[in-house]
Design an enzyme around this catalytic site. Structure first.
Site, PDB file in Angstrom:
ATOM      1  N   CYS A  15      18.775 -36.511 -19.126  1.00  9.06           N
ATOM      2  CA  CYS A  15      18.784 -37.670 -18.235  1.00  9.06           C
ATOM      3  C   CYS A  15      17.395 -38.301 -18.042  1.00  9.06           C
ATOM      4  O   CYS A  15      16.925 -39.052 -18.877  1.00  9.06           O
ATOM      5  CB  CYS A  15      19.407 -37.298 -16.892  1.00  9.06           C
ATOM      6  SG  CYS A  15      20.053 -38.726 -15.962  1.00  9.06           S
TER       7      CYS A  15
ATOM      8  N   GLU B 116      25.270 -33.937 -18.689  1.00  8.88           N
ATOM      9  CA  GLU B 116      24.439 -33.128 -17.801  1.00  8.88           C
ATOM     10  C   GLU B 116      25.314 -32.365 -16.797  1.00  8.88           C
ATOM     11  O   GLU B 116      26.231 -32.923 -16.213  1.00  8.88           O
ATOM     12  CB  GLU B 116      23.471 -34.055 -17.062  1.00  8.88           C
ATOM     13  CG  GLU B 116      22.543 -33.376 -16.071  1.00  8.88           C
ATOM     14  CD  GLU B 116      21.620 -34.388 -15.388  1.00  8.88           C
ATOM     15  OE1 GLU B 116      20.653 -33.957 -14.732  1.00  8.88           O
ATOM     16  OE2 GLU B 116      21.869 -35.603 -15.511  1.00  8.88           O
TER      17      GLU B 116
ATOM     18  N   LYS C 248      15.319 -29.522 -18.133  1.00  7.92           N
ATOM     19  CA  LYS C 248      14.886 -30.858 -17.727  1.00  7.92           C
ATOM     20  C   LYS C 248      13.468 -30.798 -17.163  1.00  7.92           C
ATOM     21  O   LYS C 248      13.162 -29.997 -16.270  1.00  7.92           O
ATOM     22  CB  LYS C 248      15.854 -31.394 -16.670  1.00  7.92           C
ATOM     23  CG  LYS C 248      15.682 -32.860 -16.301  1.00  7.92           C
ATOM     24  CD  LYS C 248      16.815 -33.249 -15.346  1.00  7.92           C
ATOM     25  CE  LYS C 248      16.818 -34.714 -14.959  1.00  7.92           C
ATOM     26  NZ  LYS C 248      17.980 -35.037 -14.087  1.00  7.92           N
TER      27      LYS C 248
END
Length: 570
Positions: A145, A43, A109
């Site tokens: 994540c 990330e 995300k």
């Protein structure tokens, strides 16, 4: 068909876009040498993580966008998944899939963490991307994540609506004690529940108060660990996955068919690549570490990266002959090399002979530089100068605190003169209850033991000595003392650390109320005394240097107690 993945567990530097891109391109070349089909980066690998308010600078975002084009051109003959900020239409935390000079697709995300050390809603718009990728008939999803941490989050949608057989999760997941085991349990559960390969690529390295442990891993559709990378080290982890395994097991598993969500169309992007025939090779499973070893290695990496990424080469610290300064010196020596560590003993009339000899022996054992700088004359000058104002008032805490403040001034003078970073040596137990001198013990650039309770300090010392004794045994067996007055001991002012540390943990890390701590077997007056000390010393902690976060709730971004407040727990 067997697909070959390379997980590039790299240590990036926040803001060093050029350096990060060079490292990404280097690892792309290493993955090509492994004949990998896909290479995966953590990330925000392009910018380092977390970039925080750098994301509010248009020029920074423009350079990050340009960097993706550079990486795409370098990814010839291989698909790369790279973490970077994306700016269309708004700033997002992206996973960008590139190959042969082209951006094949971008995932933003969706589940933005806004707790603990995270405040991603400050910077990013949540994504809504319904996209999966296909390489030679094998469909995989990409997420970032937090997206993998929720059972019914984007990961599930990529499987149930996008027909993904593999989930690639790129992460910058900060380390804390015991988090690695919890994280692997979660990833194993996601793989089993969704009957899918889960590929987790994590960042490694230190960034201010955070340290990232790496331990990138791959799980098979039955939840079995297939591969695990090293902890706290850069590594290119190569793993071969049998694509047909997912299809075969799903024929006998009806769970996905029973999910009654309204079907959502997913855009499938084809990766122009043909997976060559190959025989699967055995993947690497690096061993997990014990709690103490893991903590020690985290501290070493955090110190190394904070010092070197910040442009320093050498450090200096006050060496008192006590256990905290000893552990700090050893960690710094392991991180930077003993030739880059200077220990300074600064005795007064209250310093014992054994403290001076212990401090000198420690430096000899380590091979670091050692100086003795007596400060009793300076202390006497202060007393003489302040005497006319103090008058006949009794001596006490004021005079005690003068000594560490003189020491802090001396260390900062050495820092200014030679360009050394000052490491403070206070531990979490002392910092929690304010058993430290503001502008004295807290004067410095980095607090190595800020989140390490006193009892764990001793465990870490014993662990390090087991690898080769460097800390004199006398340091580990004598009663802790600040040595600011005759015959002083920590126990004169504080409960025994075996009592104090659990109370601090229950109140600070677990959020227990006083009555719950008492119910756990601790004296009520002691509990209330400790809690009062914790609460009223927030003003000191706010003015202390940053330090390594090792627990799920550390002083700093995790702990935001108002300095001015009249609430008193009962």
């Amino acid at each position: 068909m067997i697909i070959r993945l390379c997980l590039a567990q790299v240590n990036t530097t926040v803001g060093d876009i050029g350096g990060n891109v060079a490292k990404i391109c280097e690892y792309i070349d290493l993955a090509k040498a492994e004949s990998a089909d896909i290479v995966i980066f953590p990330e925000m690998a392009v910018t380092g993580y977390p970039p925080e308010d750098l994301l509010l600078k248009p020029d920074f975002l423009a350079k990050a966008t340009s960097a993706i084009q550079t990486i795409a051109k370098h990814a010839t003959g291989i698909t790369a998944v790279v973490g970077a900020p994306v700016t269309d239409p708004d700033v997002g935390n992206g996973a960008v899939v590139v190959k042969d000079g082209a951006i094949l697709g971008t995932y933003r995300k969706q589940l933005l963490p806004n707790y603990g050390v995270f405040d991603e809603y400050r910077y990013y718009r949540p994504g809504t991307d319904d996209i999966v990728f296909d390489i030679d008939g094998f469909t995989f999803g990409v997420n970032v994540c937090e997206d993998i941490w929720y059972a019914e989050g984007p990961a599930r949608d990529q499987v149930t609506h996008g027909a993904a057989r593999m989930l690639i999760n790129i992460s910058a997941s900060p380390w804390s004690i015991t988090k690695g085991l919890m994280r692997e349990r979660m990833l194993s559960t996601r793989a089993f529940d969704h009957n899918v390969y889960v590929v987790y690529c994590n960042l490694v390295g230190g960034q201010d108060e955070l340290v990232f442990d790496g331990q990138s891993s791959v799980f098979s559709p039955d939840g079995t660990l297939v591969a695990r990378a090293k902890a706290f080290e850069e590594q290119l982890l190569t793993v071969d996955l049998e694509c047909e395994q997912v299809f075969r097991t799903r024929l006998f598993d009806a769970r996905v068919r029973r999910i009654e969500d309204t079907p959502r169309p997913f855009r499938k992007v084809s990766v122009d690549a043909k997976v060559p025939p190959r025989v699967a090779e055995r993947a690497v499973k690096e061993p997990t570490l014990s709690k103490v070893e893991e903590t020690y290695r985290a501290l070493v990496l955090a110190v190394k990266d904070y010092v070197t990424k910040g442009g320093f080469q050498k450090v200096v610290l006050g060496s008192s002959g006590g256990v905290d300064s000893a552990l700090t010196a050893v960690i710094a020596s392991d991180a930077l090399g003993p030739e880059n560590v200077t220990c300074v003993a600064m005795p007064t009339r209250f310093s014992s002979d054994h403290s001076l000899s212990d401090a000198e022996q420690l430096s000899q054992n380590l091979g670091c530089h050692h100086h003795v700088l007596p400060i009793d004359g300076i202390f006497e000058s202060f007393l003489n100068s302040l005497g006319p104002i103090f008058g006949d008032l009794p001596t006490g805490l004021t005079e005690e605190n003068l000594q560490p403040r003189i020491r802090g001034t001396a260390l900062m003078a050495l820092s200014n003169k030679f360009g050394w970073l000052v490491l403070t040596t206070g531990n979490k137990s002392e910092i929690a209850v304010g058993y430290s001198t503001l502008y004295g013990d807290t004067a410095g650039g980095y607090s190595v033991l800020k989140d390490i309770p006193k009892t764990l300090v001793y465990e870490l010392c014993r662990y390090r000595n087991a690898m080769g004794e460097v800390i004199p045994e006398n340091i580990l067996t004598k009663a802790p003392s600040a040595e600011l007055r005759p015959d002083q001991k920590d126990s004169d002012s504080l409960p025994d650390y075996e009592i104090l540390d659990p109370i601090i943990r229950m109140y600070v890390e677990l959020g227990y109320e006083p009555k719950q701590i008492v119910a756990a077997g601790y004296d009520e007056q002691t509990v209330l005394q400790v809690i009062r000390m914790i609460d009223r010393n927030e003003y000191k902690r706010r003015q202390s240097p940053p330090g390594v976060k090792t627990t799920n709730r550390a002083f700093g971004k995790d702990w935001r107690l108002p300095i001015t407040n009249r609430y008193r727990p009962e």
